[in-house]
Design an enzyme around this catalytic site. Sequence first.
Site, PDB file in Angstrom:
ATOM      1  N   PRO A   2      49.313 103.959   2.132  1.00 26.70           N
ATOM      2  CA  PRO A   2      48.225 103.626   2.877  1.00 26.70           C
ATOM      3  C   PRO A   2      47.188 102.956   1.987  1.00 26.70           C
ATOM      4  O   PRO A   2      46.505 103.567   1.130  1.00 26.70           O
ATOM      5  CB  PRO A   2      47.620 105.072   3.608  1.00 26.70           C
ATOM      6  N   GLU A   3      46.945 101.917   2.096  1.00 26.62           N
ATOM      7  CA  GLU A   3      45.974 100.992   1.610  1.00 26.62           C
ATOM      8  C   GLU A   3      44.978 100.787   2.835  1.00 26.62           C
ATOM      9  O   GLU A   3      45.527 101.229   4.042  1.00 26.62           O
ATOM     10  CB  GLU A   3      46.263  99.700   1.012  1.00 26.62           C
ATOM     11  N   HIS A 104      56.673 119.940   5.317  1.00 27.52           N
ATOM     12  CA  HIS A 104      55.200 119.170   4.878  1.00 27.52           C
ATOM     13  C   HIS A 104      54.364 118.984   6.000  1.00 27.52           C
ATOM     14  O   HIS A 104      53.271 118.159   6.025  1.00 27.52           O
ATOM     15  CB  HIS A 104      55.644 117.875   4.452  1.00 27.52           C
TER      16      HIS A 104
END
Length: 287
Positions: A2-3, A104
């Site tokens: 993620p940017e 997770h």
Amino acid sequence: MPELPEVETVRRGLDPHLAGARLVRVVARRPDLRFPLPDGFVQRLTGARVGSLARRAKYILAPLDRGDTLIIHLGMTGRFTIETGGEATAPGDFALAAPADPKHAHVVFETDAGTTITYFDARRFGYMDLIDTATLDAHPRFRDMGPEPLGPDFDVDRLARAFAGRRQGAKTLLLDQRVVAGLGNIYVCEALHRARVSPLKPAAEIGPRKRAALVAAIRDVLAAAIAAGGSTLRDFASADGVMGYFQHDFAVYGREGEACPTPRCRGIILRTVQAGRSTFHCPVCQT
DNA sequence: CCCACGACCTGTGGGC
DNA sequence: TGCCCACAGGTCGTGG
């Protein structure tokens, strides 16, 4: 992954399920992500009503009706799934490129609409915090942050001031969130290529025309990525319904040894390492 | 102040 | 097929 564009896509995907909803149940399946979850995390969230989601740089901001804002950073591998009683979906279609591994699944939110939103993060570089909404901008996490690249405060003057006197390479300086907030390794490579600026060039040596080109390129690259669904990895369902993904088309990122896509340029994309991270650029047209 | 580097953590893909 | 190493989209703290 993620940017800024991916975070924005995730924000847009979560907003319809969280804005206006009340959190009826919150589960923290471990006490920490990258950092410890804040004191009273579960209690402070349970029963709160969430306002419209916002984004600052790579953070998702979820304001609560109790004076706090939940901030979420996805790190490298943070992702959400949304279950509405039927199928599980994921905001930001990159998020289910690979199935989310239940081991997770670190934080679970259930809303009064019966929606379950689960945060997964294999590497646990992501984090969440609860911050006083009234003084959010003054919080150490946001205080020194630069302008939003797609907002009105990011312009050529701002970039000129940030570059003045700096010997650091253009790329590593643009990754500094104090200069501009939200660029990451992929889109900084892409923006530099579009502006034909070498990532290795000391920032102070970049002239006004190139600086102007950079501002425009940064905006263009990010806006195009958001328009494309913010995807670096994008889900698709093939005819038989099997989930897969394809790699988003980048001009230089991940293209070491390939021909430069700039028209009439004969350069070959080079991979170098700056500050420990891969840089991809064309040594011919990026100067 | 400026800048580079290692650390954090786990998964994956390529080479042998 | 299996094993090992290099590498991964982001910060953060330290130390020169």
